[in-house]
Design an enzyme around this catalytic site. Structure first.
Site, PDB file in Angstrom:
ATOM      1  N   SER A 195       0.817  -1.217   0.000  1.00 16.35           N
ATOM      2  CA  SER A 195       0.000   0.000   0.000  1.00 16.35           C
ATOM      3  C   SER A 195       0.852   1.269   0.000  1.00 16.35           C
ATOM      4  O   SER A 195       0.495   2.267  -0.636  1.00 16.35           O
ATOM      5  CB  SER A 195      -0.940   0.004   1.212  1.00 16.35           C
ATOM      6  OG  SER A 195      -1.817  -1.094   1.172  1.00 16.35           O
ATOM      7  N   HIS A 247       0.798   4.368   4.423  1.00 11.22           N
ATOM      8  CA  HIS A 247       0.145   5.099   3.337  1.00 11.22           C
ATOM      9  C   HIS A 247       0.690   6.521   3.242  1.00 11.22           C
ATOM     10  O   HIS A 247       1.041   6.996   2.156  1.00 11.22           O
ATOM     11  CB  HIS A 247      -1.369   5.161   3.572  1.00 11.22           C
ATOM     12  CG  HIS A 247      -2.034   3.826   3.566  1.00 11.22           C
ATOM     13  ND1 HIS A 247      -3.344   3.629   3.947  1.00 11.22           N
ATOM     14  CD2 HIS A 247      -1.563   2.592   3.229  1.00 11.22           C
ATOM     15  CE1 HIS A 247      -3.657   2.356   3.832  1.00 11.22           C
ATOM     16  NE2 HIS A 247      -2.595   1.707   3.411  1.00 11.22           N
TER      17      HIS A 247
END
Length: 340
Positions: A195, A247
């Site tokens: 991610s 992230h």
């Protein structure tokens, strides 16, 4: 992402030069022709044909292969008796019980064995390689499918426009940046997934739009669409069990890399080889592109260096930022963030 669909090369930048009227007319004619060629392919840089995307598909294949290796090593029936394993007909590739892993994947012990991100082992056992290996591991088949579909959706288009070198560098450095920030703030449990690298590609898309702002039409629509996509994905990151620090770290790294690796030359410079002799040639990049390149390079190097130094020293990022834990998890009446 929708960003790739709404952007189109603009015709700005054409006009007469400072030389004779004939040279100015030639410049305008050449640039008009060049802009038409670029707009027909949605802004492929340097007026060249699209690159063939092979790196992103290979990354997807590598991640799938790694997941199969994970499941082979995990061998759920070997440590669970009866019918506890999910999809037991798969044999040693069957999944852990859903109460242990709701994403249909291996055990935490197997993930840790193959290189999951864990602060204790990075700092006290000097296993810094986990900052990279965790990018290639996924907690379950649902996790894997979500990330790989997103990578294909975003990455193939970017690789076609900018080539495998820049996309590969962005993917790996963004994943690394996400791992560093995650390790600074999350000291309990393990973390895996691509991610951070994916968010790096989103960050690159945003900075590429900003640094090449004058080359695109539909600027406001493109910017708004991209910001909404990023905001929605970061919002999901405040749920428990989701590593939003990875992230954020990946996004910031990719955002800075976009200013460093993805500026597009001015159209006048690209067409200079076809201009008559004696016509002044503009600089390859605009002044603001040079400024953003320098500032981004300094911020990226200093940020990663500071993060690694803090990590080596075993510092806890929460001690320096007492509210930052809200960026990764926010407690509500439906869930509790203790331990995250």
């Amino acid at each position: 992402m929708p960003y790739a669909e709404v952007l189109e090369m603009d015709g700005h930048g054409t006009g007469s030069g400072s030389g004779p009227r004939g040279a100015g007319t030639a410049r305008k004619s050449i640039l008009t022709s060049y802009n038409y060629s670029s707009s027909s392919s949605l802004g492929i840089e340097d007026g060249e044909d699209q690159w063939t995307s092979w790196l992103v598909p290979m990354v997807v294949v590598a991640n799938v292969a790694m997941f199969l290796l994970l499941m082979y090593i995990n061998n759920c029936p070997n440590h669970h008796s009866g019918t506890a394993c999910v999809a037991r007909f798969l044999g040693r590739f069957s999944f852990e019980p859903l109460r242990e892993n709701p994403l249909f994947g291996p055990s935490s012990r197997t993930l840790d064995k193959l290189g999951a991100l864990e602060w204790t082992k990075i700092v006290h056992r000097h296993q810094g390689w986990r900052l990279i290996t965790c990018i290639w591991l996924h907690a379950g088949i649902i996790h894997l499918l979500a990330n790989m579909l997103s990578l294909l959706f975003i990455g193939v288009r970017l690789e076609q426009q900018f080539g495998f070198v820049r996309i590969g560098i962005t993917y790996l450095l963004s994943g690394f940046g996400g791992s560093v920030l995650s390790s600074l703030f999350i000291h309990s449990g393990i973390s895996v997934g691509a991610s951070g690298a994916l968010f790096g590609l989103l960050g690159t898309m945003l900075s590429e739009l900003l640094t090449n702002w004058g080359l695109y039409t539909n600027k406001a629509a493109a910017l708004l669409t991209l910001l909404i996509v990023v905001a929605i994905n970061l919002t999901f990151g405040i749920l428990p069990h989701v590593d939003n620090f990875a992230h954020i770290g990946g996004f910031l790294t990719g955002f800075l890399l976009g200013f460093i690796l993805f500026p597009r030359p001015q159209l006048e410079w690209l067409a200079s080889c076809n201009l008559p002799a004696g016509v002044p040639v503009k600089s390859k990049y605009k002044a603001h592109q040079y400024v953003l390149w320098i500032v981004s390079l300094v911020l990226l190097v200093s940020g990663l260096t500071a993060g690694l130094v803090m990590l080596i020293r075993g510092e806890n990022g929460n001690d320096r930022c007492h509210w930052c834990h809200y960026l990764s998890c926010v407690s509500t009446s439906s869930w509790n963030c203790d331990g995250y």
